[in-house]
Scaffold this motif. Structure first.
Motif, PDB file in Angstrom:
ATOM      1  N   VAL A 337       0.845  -1.053  -0.242  1.00  0.00           N
ATOM      2  CA  VAL A 337       0.198   0.124  -0.085  1.00  0.00           C
ATOM      3  C   VAL A 337       0.841   1.095  -0.059  1.00  0.00           C
ATOM      4  N   ARG A 338       0.843   1.759  -1.197  1.00  0.00           N
ATOM      5  CA  ARG A 338       1.283   3.109  -1.101  1.00  0.00           C
ATOM      6  C   ARG A 338       0.306   4.663  -1.606  1.00  0.00           C
ATOM      7  N   ALA A 339       1.066   5.763  -0.511  1.00  0.00           N
ATOM      8  CA  ALA A 339      -0.544   6.700  -0.559  1.00  0.00           C
ATOM      9  C   ALA A 339       0.963   7.788  -0.569  1.00  0.00           C
ATOM     10  N   TYR A 340       0.818   9.057  -1.587  1.00  0.00           N
ATOM     11  CA  TYR A 340       1.700  10.262  -1.887  1.00  0.00           C
ATOM     12  C   TYR A 340       1.044  11.039  -2.762  1.00  0.00           C
ATOM     13  N   GLN A 341       1.283  12.234  -2.260  1.00  0.00           N
ATOM     14  CA  GLN A 341       0.744  13.607  -3.589  1.00  0.00           C
ATOM     15  C   GLN A 341       1.576  13.426  -4.620  1.00  0.00           C
ATOM     16  N   LYS A 342       0.675  14.143  -5.582  1.00  0.00           N
ATOM     17  CA  LYS A 342       1.923  14.850  -7.318  1.00  0.00           C
ATOM     18  C   LYS A 342       0.568  15.912  -7.611  1.00  0.00           C
ATOM     19  N   ASN A 343       1.683  17.281  -6.989  1.00  0.00           N
ATOM     20  CA  ASN A 343       0.888  17.978  -7.776  1.00  0.00           C
ATOM     21  C   ASN A 343      -0.575  18.294  -6.710  1.00  0.00           C
ATOM     22  N   SER A 344      -0.926  18.727  -7.825  1.00  0.00           N
ATOM     23  CA  SER A 344      -3.108  18.564  -6.878  1.00  0.00           C
ATOM     24  C   SER A 344      -3.387  17.518  -6.603  1.00  0.00           C
ATOM     25  N   ASN A 345      -2.956  16.317  -6.876  1.00  0.00           N
ATOM     26  CA  ASN A 345      -3.496  15.092  -6.924  1.00  0.00           C
ATOM     27  C   ASN A 345      -2.850  14.035  -5.854  1.00  0.00           C
ATOM     28  N   ARG A 389     -16.070   8.023  -7.052  1.00  0.00           N
ATOM     29  CA  ARG A 389     -16.571   9.172  -7.920  1.00  0.00           C
ATOM     30  C   ARG A 389     -17.225  10.482  -6.707  1.00  0.00           C
ATOM     31  N   ASP A 390     -17.603   9.669  -6.307  1.00  0.00           N
ATOM     32  CA  ASP A 390     -17.783  10.859  -5.677  1.00  0.00           C
ATOM     33  C   ASP A 390     -17.556  11.660  -4.823  1.00  0.00           C
ATOM     34  N   MET A 391     -16.234  11.610  -4.242  1.00  0.00           N
ATOM     35  CA  MET A 391     -14.614  12.301  -4.076  1.00  0.00           C
ATOM     36  C   MET A 391     -14.278  12.708  -5.643  1.00  0.00           C
ATOM     37  N   LYS A 392     -14.929  13.170  -5.906  1.00  0.00           N
ATOM     38  CA  LYS A 392     -13.888  13.283  -7.830  1.00  0.00           C
ATOM     39  C   LYS A 392     -12.781  13.006  -8.083  1.00  0.00           C
ATOM     40  N   GLY A 393     -12.826  11.319  -7.862  1.00  0.00           N
ATOM     41  CA  GLY A 393     -11.377  10.436  -7.978  1.00  0.00           C
ATOM     42  C   GLY A 393     -12.441   9.634  -9.067  1.00  0.00           C
ATOM     43  N   LYS A 394     -11.034   9.163  -9.208  1.00  0.00           N
ATOM     44  CA  LYS A 394     -11.243   7.787 -10.263  1.00  0.00           C
ATOM     45  C   LYS A 394     -10.710   6.918  -9.780  1.00  0.00           C
ATOM     46  N   ILE A 395     -11.049   5.770 -10.540  1.00  0.00           N
ATOM     47  CA  ILE A 395     -10.054   4.554 -10.295  1.00  0.00           C
ATOM     48  C   ILE A 395      -9.293   3.858 -11.394  1.00  0.00           C
ATOM     49  N   SER A 396      -8.228   3.702 -11.145  1.00  0.00           N
ATOM     50  CA  SER A 396      -7.134   2.662 -13.170  1.00  0.00           C
ATOM     51  C   SER A 396      -6.677   1.227 -12.093  1.00  0.00           C
ATOM     52  N   VAL A 406      -2.857  -4.385  -9.540  1.00  0.00           N
ATOM     53  CA  VAL A 406      -2.039  -2.578  -8.845  1.00  0.00           C
ATOM     54  C   VAL A 406      -3.732  -2.327  -8.537  1.00  0.00           C
ATOM     55  N   PHE A 407      -4.581  -1.512  -7.897  1.00  0.00           N
ATOM     56  CA  PHE A 407      -5.567  -0.104  -7.860  1.00  0.00           C
ATOM     57  C   PHE A 407      -5.330   0.540  -7.112  1.00  0.00           C
ATOM     58  N   ILE A 408      -5.283   1.680  -7.963  1.00  0.00           N
ATOM     59  CA  ILE A 408      -4.439   3.253  -8.390  1.00  0.00           C
ATOM     60  C   ILE A 408      -6.095   3.931  -8.639  1.00  0.00           C
ATOM     61  N   ILE A 409      -5.652   4.589  -7.244  1.00  0.00           N
ATOM     62  CA  ILE A 409      -7.052   5.563  -6.773  1.00  0.00           C
ATOM     63  C   ILE A 409      -6.651   7.017  -6.951  1.00  0.00           C
ATOM     64  N   GLU A 410      -7.428   7.965  -7.862  1.00  0.00           N
ATOM     65  CA  GLU A 410      -6.529   9.702  -7.469  1.00  0.00           C
ATOM     66  C   GLU A 410      -7.525  10.330  -7.214  1.00  0.00           C
ATOM     67  N   LEU A 411      -7.195  10.772  -6.032  1.00  0.00           N
ATOM     68  CA  LEU A 411      -8.058  11.973  -5.723  1.00  0.00           C
ATOM     69  C   LEU A 411      -7.382  13.621  -5.424  1.00  0.00           C
ATOM     70  N   PRO A 412      -8.362  14.045  -5.524  1.00  0.00           N
ATOM     71  CA  PRO A 412      -8.210  16.123  -6.097  1.00  0.00           C
ATOM     72  C   PRO A 412      -7.622  16.267  -4.420  1.00  0.00           C
ATOM     73  N   SER A 413      -6.207  16.606  -4.181  1.00  0.00           N
ATOM     74  CA  SER A 413      -5.961  16.836  -3.052  1.00  0.00           C
ATOM     75  C   SER A 413      -6.497  18.355  -2.067  1.00  0.00           C
ATOM     76  N   LEU A 414      -6.215  18.440  -1.085  1.00  0.00           N
ATOM     77  CA  LEU A 414      -6.731  19.749  -0.185  1.00  0.00           C
ATOM     78  C   LEU A 414      -6.590  20.661  -1.096  1.00  0.00           C
ATOM     79  N   TYR A 415      -4.736  20.629  -0.014  1.00  0.00           N
ATOM     80  CA  TYR A 415      -3.852  21.188  -0.176  1.00  0.00           C
ATOM     81  C   TYR A 415      -2.637  21.344  -0.735  1.00  0.00           C
ATOM     82  N   TYR A 416      -2.582  22.639  -1.554  1.00  0.00           N
ATOM     83  CA  TYR A 416      -1.152  22.298  -2.406  1.00  0.00           C
ATOM     84  C   TYR A 416      -0.756  23.289  -3.008  1.00  0.00           C
TER      85      TYR A 416
END
Length: 416
Positions: A337-345, A389-396, A406-416
């Motif tokens: 399990v990995r979690a990280y911020q990249k730019n605005s996501n 989707r309700d969280m304005k994200g997407k799954i690939s 590998v499930f990759i969940i992309e979500l908008p970051s609150l602080y950028y």
């Protein structure tokens, strides 16, 4: 002069018209464009042949055509394999029709391809802005190489025409980018509409099933539990009742899955969700579950990453994916399990080394009734996709048979 305008117009037409036909009548998804035998490859090849068969001759030995348009377009939207295949075919066709300038063409397109490989690493995943920038850079490289060649050969009178021709090529490619981006959006919207329609039907079924089946099931379950307390039952009777209760519990779990899908909204509010904290909490829950399966969990979670979401729904979504991953591993595997911020996501990656899936199976994930498990309903992942989707994200999803998923969940970051 009029003749040159007429010829240039012809080349613009033979580039745009096939791609417009492709846009209107051929709905090919992104993953299919990456194949060498894709429809996009055949359309690009047709354009290449047409434009190279009728070049514009400015002066003796100097020919102009729009071959760079289908090549760059295929590189951007088809990928390296179809792109390099088209470049090789271009060289073979160029050699077959003969004429000078073969070595200049070789150098020019080698440079273009090398630059494409460099910017491909920089601009992945491509955005609309990145594609425009990539096209501009690649067209610029081609134009600079042509300008150097014309200067060295003393053909300075051609420089202005070459620059105008290059500008028209860039404009044509820009139009093509708008066309294909529009096509991709239409495909995504159509899928969402179809998915929403299926979800609506399943939700209605879920509500009906809950009212018509749950109450009698509860009564049956209660009576069986009372009978089980009787002391005059023999061993076989006890066994049969326990099996019946087990099957009723399983049926109840299926109904609960449908009920969770039927509940479009919850009373829970969207809050500033600390993804780092929530993931640590979820991993604590999963540890006992994975220990019983002899599965190791490795985690790398960046601290202090936030998004907007509903706490309990987010936990449900991540737990659904992790449980599926554990079941795919079965025993003696590893869950990463990995979690990280990249730019605005921000990104959450859940990786297993389980049995994996085919591309066809991956494409159907998240649709109601579809499951890769023998006893699964597919509703769990449907709910998961809906929550993200309700969280304005997407799954690939990336998967390979006998390698893992590998499930990759992309979500908008609150602080950028």
């Amino acid at each position: 002069m009029f003749s040159l305008i007429e010829q240039v117009s012809y080349h613009i037409l033979i580039v745009l018209l096939p791609f417009i036909i492709y846009h209107l009548f051929i709905r090919e998804e992104k993953q299919f464009r990456e194949k060498i035998n894709s429809k996009l490859m055949y359309v690009s090849l047709t354009i290449l042949i047409l434009t190279m068969s009728n070049p514009i001759q400015f002066s003796e030995g100097f020919l102009y055509d729009f071959r760079v348009a289908p090549i760059l377009f295929l590189l951007l939207y088809g990928g390296v394999r179809p792109g390099i295949t088209l470049i090789i075919f271009m060289f073979l066709f160029r050699f077959a029709i003969g004429g000078g300038g073969l070595y200049v063409t070789l150098i020019n397109y080698t440079l273009v391809f090398l630059f494409f490989l460099l910017i491909k690493k920089r601009f992945q995943p491509y955005t609309l802005k990145s594609r425009f920038l990539a096209i501009s850079i690649l067209c610029g490289v081609s134009s600079i190489n042509r300008a150097i060649t014309l200067t060295k050969t003393g053909q300075l009178d051609q420089l202005s025409f070459m620059l105008i021709f290059s500008l028209l090529t860039w404009i044509t490619l820009t139009i093509l980018i708008f066309i294909i981006e529009n096509l991709d959006k239409q495909i995504i919207y159509d899928k969402r509409i179809q998915s929403a329609e299926r979800l609506n039907i399943v939700s209605q079924i879920a509500a009906a099933v809950a009212h018509e089946v749950r109450n009698p099931m509860t009564s049956i379950k209660g009576f069986l539990q009372l009978i089980l307390q009787e002391k005059n039952l023999n061993e076989s009777q006890n066994k049969y009742i326990e099996i019946s209760l087990s099957e009723l519990n399983r049926a109840e779990a299926v109904i609960n899955d449908y009920l969770s899908l039927a509940k479009h909204t919850t009373t829970e509010d969207f809050i500033d969700l600390n993804i780092s904290t929530e993931l640590h909490s979820i991993l604590d829950i999963m540890t006992s579950y994975t220990n019983t399966h002899n599965i190791a969990i490795e985690s790398s979670i960046q601290e202090g990453i936030f998004t907007k979401g509903k706490k309990n729904e987010f936990k449900q979504a991540i737990l659904n994916i992790m449980k599926n991953s554990v079941e795919a591993i079965n025993k003696n595997g590893k869950l990463t399990v990995r979690a990280y911020q990249k730019n605005s996501n921000l990104y959450i990656e859940i990786k297993d080394n389980g049995i994996g899936m085919s591309q066809k199976q991956v494409e159907q994930l998240g649709t109601p009734y579809y499951s890769t498990k023998d006893k699964g309903t597919g509703i769990g992942l449907t709910v998961t996709y809906k929550i993200i989707r309700d969280m304005k994200g997407k799954i690939s999803v990336q998967s390979k048979k006998e390698v893992g998923t590998v499930f990759i969940i992309e979500l908008p970051s609150l602080y950028y």
